[in-house]
Design a protein around this motif. Structure first.
Motif: not given
Length: 108
Positions: A66-89
């Motif tokens: 469960p701890q790694h799942a939560k970290r994975f969720l956060k890391a994926l969310g951070d990466n999606v945010k960076r992707f959208e900042n660079a390439h749009g929504e």
């Protein structure tokens, strides 16, 4: 001139040396993830569904605490945010629910 061998670099304290096998580096395409959990683990099954093909197999399964799942969720969310900042929504669209059958069911 003498041939001088350089000492192999040792990983620094706290550093992890990660190797990527050629087969694993090719990756596996997935367009469906099925997520289940228990008290002690999250299980993510990655599947490839093809149009017009009524049957598919799980291509890969990842099991997380469960701890790694939560970290994975956060890391994926951070990466999606960076992707959208660079390439749009990233556009999300509604998809009809897929009826999932995990094979024959037992009867008592």
């Amino acid at each position: 001139m003498a041939d001088v061998k350089k000492p192999k670099q040792q990983p620094q304290q706290g550093q992890i040396n990660i190797e990527l096998d050629e087969t694993v580096a090719q990756g596996i395409y997935s367009n469906l993830a099925i997520i289940n959990h228990s008290v002690s683990e999250f299980v993510i099954d990655y599947v490839t569904i093809m149009p017009g093909v009524p049957k598919s197999k799980v291509k890969s399964r990842i099991i997380l605490t469960p701890q790694h799942a939560k970290r994975f969720l956060k890391a994926l969310g951070d990466n999606v945010k960076r992707f959208e900042n660079a390439h749009g929504e990233i556009k999300d669209y509604q998809q009809p629910p897929i009826p999932i059958n995990f094979g024959p069911t037992g009867e008592a």
